[in-house]
Design an enzyme around this catalytic site. Structure first.
Site, PDB file in Angstrom:
ATOM      1  N   GLU A 226       1.050  -1.373   0.519  1.00 46.63           N
ATOM      2  CA  GLU A 226       0.232   0.121   0.238  1.00 46.63           C
ATOM      3  C   GLU A 226       0.778   1.024  -0.229  1.00 46.63           C
ATOM      4  OE1 GLU A 226      -3.310   0.382   2.715  1.00 46.63           O
ATOM      5  OE2 GLU A 226      -3.470   2.585   2.862  1.00 46.63           O
ATOM      6  N   ARG A 304      -7.493   2.034  13.003  1.00 47.45           N
ATOM      7  CA  ARG A 304      -8.179   1.190  13.004  1.00 47.45           C
ATOM      8  C   ARG A 304      -7.807   0.235  14.090  1.00 47.45           C
ATOM      9  NH1 ARG A 304     -11.645  -1.049   9.235  1.00 47.45           N
ATOM     10  NH2 ARG A 304     -11.252   1.043   7.248  1.00 47.45           N
ATOM     11  N   GLU A 706     -10.556  -8.394   3.761  1.00 45.60           N
ATOM     12  CA  GLU A 706      -9.826  -9.075   5.463  1.00 45.60           C
ATOM     13  C   GLU A 706     -10.767  -9.511   6.085  1.00 45.60           C
ATOM     14  OE1 GLU A 706      -9.805  -4.252   4.770  1.00 45.60           O
ATOM     15  OE2 GLU A 706      -7.503  -4.318   5.676  1.00 45.60           O
TER      16      GLU A 706
HETATM   17  N1  MTE Z   1      -6.641 -11.651  -1.406  1.00 43.09           N
HETATM   18  C1  MTE Z   1      -5.376 -12.054  -2.014  1.00 43.09           C
HETATM   19  N2  MTE Z   1      -4.988 -12.940  -2.840  1.00 43.09           N
HETATM   20  N3  MTE Z   1      -4.083 -11.286  -2.379  1.00 43.09           N
HETATM   21  C2  MTE Z   1      -3.897 -10.213  -1.700  1.00 43.09           C
HETATM   22  O1  MTE Z   1      -3.117  -9.416  -1.596  1.00 43.09           O
HETATM   23  N4  MTE Z   1      -4.914  -8.479   0.030  1.00 43.09           N
HETATM   24  C3  MTE Z   1      -5.510  -8.080   0.778  1.00 43.09           C
HETATM   25  C4  MTE Z   1      -7.457  -8.230   0.319  1.00 43.09           C
HETATM   26  N5  MTE Z   1      -6.947 -10.985  -0.067  1.00 43.09           N
HETATM   27  C5  MTE Z   1      -4.937  -9.423  -0.917  1.00 43.09           C
HETATM   28  C6  MTE Z   1      -6.174 -10.344  -1.130  1.00 43.09           C
HETATM   29  C7  MTE Z   1      -6.324  -6.996   1.512  1.00 43.09           C
HETATM   30  S1  MTE Z   1      -4.809  -6.525   2.961  1.00 43.09           S
HETATM   31  C8  MTE Z   1      -7.428  -6.035   1.210  1.00 43.09           C
HETATM   32  S2  MTE Z   1      -7.325  -4.269   1.797  1.00 43.09           S
HETATM   33  C9  MTE Z   1      -7.701  -7.188   0.074  1.00 43.09           C
HETATM   34  O2  MTE Z   1      -7.752  -7.498  -0.382  1.00 43.09           O
HETATM   35  C10 MTE Z   1      -8.260  -5.838  -1.275  1.00 43.09           C
HETATM   36  O3  MTE Z   1      -8.740  -6.510  -2.213  1.00 43.09           O
HETATM   37  P1  MTE Z   1      -9.843  -5.771  -2.883  1.00 43.09           P
HETATM   38  O4  MTE Z   1     -10.444  -4.259  -1.977  1.00 43.09           O
HETATM   39  O5  MTE Z   1     -10.841  -6.248  -3.905  1.00 43.09           O
HETATM   40  O6  MTE Z   1     -11.256  -6.680  -1.854  1.00 43.09           O
HETATM   41  N1  HPA Z   2      -7.705   0.565   5.437  1.00 45.86           N
HETATM   42  C1  HPA Z   2      -6.336   0.607   5.106  1.00 45.86           C
HETATM   43  N2  HPA Z   2      -5.994   1.099   4.058  1.00 45.86           N
HETATM   44  C2  HPA Z   2      -5.852   2.709   4.132  1.00 45.86           C
HETATM   45  C3  HPA Z   2      -6.870   2.766   5.465  1.00 45.86           C
HETATM   46  C4  HPA Z   2      -7.523   2.331   6.112  1.00 45.86           C
HETATM   47  O1  HPA Z   2      -9.090   2.488   6.489  1.00 45.86           O
HETATM   48  N3  HPA Z   2      -6.449   4.175   5.635  1.00 45.86           N
HETATM   49  C5  HPA Z   2      -5.855   5.004   4.840  1.00 45.86           C
HETATM   50  N4  HPA Z   2      -5.085   3.647   4.498  1.00 45.86           N
HETATM   51 MO1  MOS Z   3      -5.361  -4.043   2.696  1.00 45.35          MO
HETATM   52  S1  MOS Z   3      -3.787  -4.124   4.975  1.00 45.35           S
HETATM   53  O1  MOS Z   3      -6.222  -2.440   3.003  1.00 45.35           O
HETATM   54  O2  MOS Z   3      -4.275  -3.569   1.966  1.00 45.35           O
END
Ligand code: MTE
Ligand code: HPA
Ligand code: MOS
Length: 759
Positions: A226, A304, A706
């Site tokens: 990120e 968070r 998550e």
């Molecule tokens: N799933 C896979 N296969 N690879 C990833 O890197 N990241 C996770 C989750 N699932 C991740 C994953 C995290 S930390 C987040 S915030 C969400 O996917 C982000 O994607 P989304 O917003 O599309 O759910």
């Molecule tokens: N979640 C994940 N990533 C972020 C957030 C959050 O709430 N705020 C800033 N980056």
């Molecule tokens: Mo997920 S820790 O919000 O990239």
């Protein structure tokens, strides 16, 4: 509906950073990083390295044309150490050479003279020295001070929760290519293309419009990309700027593990007060977050943690305080759950503590305190709760009492293997807690062959967001998914993106895509109306590629209509914007309505512990999970399974170890154990929550990225229960991960104590 990438993944054809064909003249980068965790940087000796074969240039802080600064939230992180080093692994110099091997061997010849300063690795020590990243954060609901006075039972304790290495399969990396007039294109393995663009612009001094960032997909990010992809893109960009040549850097695993931050470890003090009916009346908690050497994302991660400090429970009196403590470790960062899981672990520990002392099952306290509709979270938002429904439906399906009875029965019959079960309810807020980040854009083109190209700000990292985006376009246009292609995430097509994070990528970018497609569809209907002799465009619909008038088929199909529109000079493209409505948060009072909605669920976790060897297996995870109406069950079930296993790994076997000198000891897969096929639960079974409630997600689905990780927390408490089944006198500390070594030490801690007492 399969993941749109499944075929190319299986064939090995999917393109990751390291698969991008190289341009002639590409240089390879290698960072020389500090071997001292804290000190004054006196001399950087590069002359030997410069003479090394193939070396084209060596760059240090003084060579930068732009700012030597990559801190995203606070400007507290230099790209290259200039006067001081703050952690082992901090970049000091960059070697550029004709081959990767030459760059790495030259980097070994660099020497730095560093005058050592005191090294702090423990957040409580940093706190005692008042070494904080930001001022403390507080949440307050009700009046804990008075409430504790009226509690029947009050328990105080400490919980420690360790970090976690992201271990994305694809390591960090970037590839920068000069474009005309001094600009550049940067390929980056990042969750945040705009963050990379901003960072590259800052260190090179180029305007953002001269920097194009492009991301095809990631081999996993999990939060680790990120913010922390920025540095590697920045070093490549600086290399390109100073040599006018393409520069590539794909980190080796050990470089990545050593130089990048991980999930923030926390140490916490809790105090929990209950009435005689086991209602939690008051909860007070202080979190000491180990931020590492600079802010990175630690302040919002800490926020968070506070947002989730009461997990799925309603507590009328809460005081929560968070300290982000500066230590001499690599800056810690986002990791699936973004601080939420750490906060939840602490209240689950407090509940387990109370249950142990009161000699009741923890599940009894958990169930009594589940949050209900209309209850207030400590941050002021009013719950629309599925905590009770998910608990009840999980119980109906899986029968907690029966599972507990089976374990008890087994434990009566077995002396050296003990079973433990634990319940883990989860409530996770969906939206970036920083309200302005909850926006996204989508660019949709319909071409004259009828195919559709979509670009959004979302980054595909294995979570299936591209599949969901393609589904949105194919649903709105009523076209087969093969007619839709989701393209790379590119800052020229989509500007000012929020990172793909907070589980919100499909919600935000999906909604923007829906708006773009609906806008184009409306134009097409307007074109169609006179052609199919419909009175109004509303009488026209497009279904499965054919045009209908009031539900009756016509002579027009999608392709013919698209071409009519083009001939009539109607715009077949749209760039749409979406911003989540109704969310806000005011930190001056620490109250608001930060989340569009919450994702809920309840899991039951069962384990078996081998009480001779300390090893264990997770027998099952059974859960009721609130998907809303899932857009794609195969993608979502994959997220659940992956999240659970990653959560169990964090809680049980993944042990990040830094020694007192700040050196990472768990710096390879030989010393850092992650779940493999043999350690995943024998059974993962879940049912979707039955509910009809509307929410702000895309197509009423709920974010799934998550939340499932947090079911893994149950594994810790299940193991703890098994240990206690072996010997009820044992009270294992709340200290993760519960590695087999720690299990063994706990199993025999009472025996050892007694032996010691005798001698
Ligand atoms: N799933 C896979 N296969 N690879 C990833 O890197 N990241 C996770 C989750 N699932 C991740 C994953 C995290 S930390 C987040 S915030 C969400 O996917 C982000 O994607 P989304 O917003 O599309 O759910
Ligand atoms: N979640 C994940 N990533 C972020 C957030 C959050 O709430 N705020 C800033 N980056
Ligand atoms: Mo997920 S820790 O919000 O990239």
């Amino acid at each position: 509906m399969k993941n749109v990438d499944s075929k190319s993944h299986v064939r090995g054809e999917s393109v990751y950073l390291d698969d991008i064909p190289l341009i002639e003249g590409t240089l390879f980068a290698c960072v020389y990083d500090s071997q001292v965790a804290h000190g004054v940087l006196k001399i950087v000796e590069i002359s030997e390295a410069e003479k090394s074969e193939g070396v084209v240039k060596i760059i240090t802080a003084k060579d930068l044309i732009g700012e030597n600064q990559i801190g995203g939230i606070f400007p507290d992180e230099p790209l290259f150490a200039d006067t001081e080093v703050h952690f082992q692994g901090m970049p000091i110099a960059l070697v550029l050479a004709e081959t990767e091997e030459q760059a790495r061997s030259a980097a070994k010849k660099i020497r730095a003279e560093i005058e050592p300063l005191e090294i702090v690795t423990d957040p409580r020590v940093a706190f005692a020295k008042n070494n904080l990243i930001v001022p403390p954060k507080h949440f307050k609901l009700g009046d804990t001070e008075n409430a504790f006075k009226n509690c029947e039972y009050v328990f105080e304790g400490r919980a420690d929760v360790n970090g976690q290495e992201h271990l994305y399969i694809e390591t960090q990396g970037a590839y920068s290519i000069p474009t005309e007039q001094g600009g550049m294109r940067v390929y980056s393995s990042t969750q945040g293309p705009t963050a990379v663009q901003r960072c590259v612009s800052r260190v090179t001094g180029l305007p953002m419009h001269a920097v194009e960032v492009d991301v095809t997909r990631l081999g996993g990010g999990f939060g680790g990309k990120e913010d922390q992809a920025n540095a590697w893109a920045a070093v490549c960009a600086v290399g390109t700027q100073l040599t006018k040549r393409p520069v590539k850097y794909a980190l080796h695993r050990m470089e990545d593990m050593r130089m990048t931050g991980k999930r923030n470890p926390y140490s916490a003090d809790y105090k929990i007060g209950l009435d005689k009916d086991l209602k939690i009346v008051a909860y007070q908690v202080v979190f000491y977050q180990n931020a590492g050497a600079s802010a990175d994302l630690s302040p919002p991660v800490l926020e968070r943690t506070l947002f989730h400090c009461t997990n799925s429970y309603f507590v009328p009196n809460v005081t929560a305080t968070g300290y982000s403590c500066r230590t001499n470790l690599p800056p810690n960062t986002a990791f699936r759950g973004f601080g939420g899981p750490q906060g939840m672990f602490v209240i689950e520990s407090a509940i387990a503590h109370a249950a142990e002392k009161l000699n009741v099952p923890a599940s009894q306290i958990q169930q009594k305190n589940l949050i209900n509709d209309g209850d207030e979270f400590p941050y002021g938002q009013i719950a629309e709760s599925e905590a009770v429904t998910s608990w009840t439906q999980a119980d109906e399906k899986f029968d907690f009492a029966k599972l507990q009875k089976e374990a008890d029965e087994f434990n009566r019959q077995n002396k050296f293997v003990k079973k433990g079960v634990a319940l883990m309810p989860v409530c996770f807020g969906i939206s970036f807690t920083k309200t302005p980040m909850n926006q996204a854009r989508s660019l949709v083109h319909v071409y004259t062959d009828g195919s559709v190209a979509v670009s959004t700000g979302a980054v595909e990292m294995g979570q299936g967001v591209n599949t969901k985006i393609a589904q949105v376009a194919s649903t709105v246009f009523s076209l087969p998914i093969e007619r839709v292609k989701v393209h790379t995430t590119n800052t020229l097509r989509i500007a000012n993106t929020s990172p793909t994070a907070a589980s919100a990528a499909a919600d935000l970018n999906g909604r923007a895509t829906q708006i773009a497609c609906e806008t184009i569809l409306q134009r097409l209907k307007e074109v169609a109306a006179p052609l199919v002799e419909a009175e109004t465009p509303d009488d026209v619909s497009i279904e499965n590629g054919f045009v209908f008038r009031k539900g009756e088929p016509t002579d027009f199909d999608w392709l013919k209509l698209v071409n009519e529109a083009h001939m009539n000079r109607v715009n077949l493209s749209e760039h749409a914007h979406y911003a989540t409505q109704g969310i806000h948060f005011d930190w001056s009072i620490a109250k608001g309505h930060p989340f569009a909605y919450h994702t809920y669920g309840t899991a039951i976790v069962g384990v078996s512990v081998d009480c001779l060897r300390g090893i264990y297996t997770v027998d099952f995870v059974k859960a009721c999970h609130d998907f809303g109406s899932s857009m794609n069950t195969s993608v979502d079930y994959g997220q659940i399974e992956g999240g659970i296993v990653q959560g169990i790994g964090w809680m049980t076997m993944e042990e990040v170890v830094y020694d007192k000198s700040g050196k990472l000891r768990s710096n390879a897969l030989s010393t850092y154990k992650i779940p493999d096929i043999y350690s995943v639960p024998k059974t993962i079974e879940f049912i979707p929550l039955e509910t009809t409630r509307e929410n702000l997600a895309i197509f009423n689905s709920k974010a799934v990225g998550e939340p499932p990780l947090m079911y893994g927390i149950g594994a810790y408490f299940a193991i703890r229960n098994a240990v206690k089944a072996f010997n009820t006198e044992i009270s294992p500390a709340f200290d993760t991960p519960f590695t087999p070594e720690k299990v063994l030490m706990n199993l025999y801690s009472e025996t050892v104590k007694k032996m010691k007492a005798k001698t």
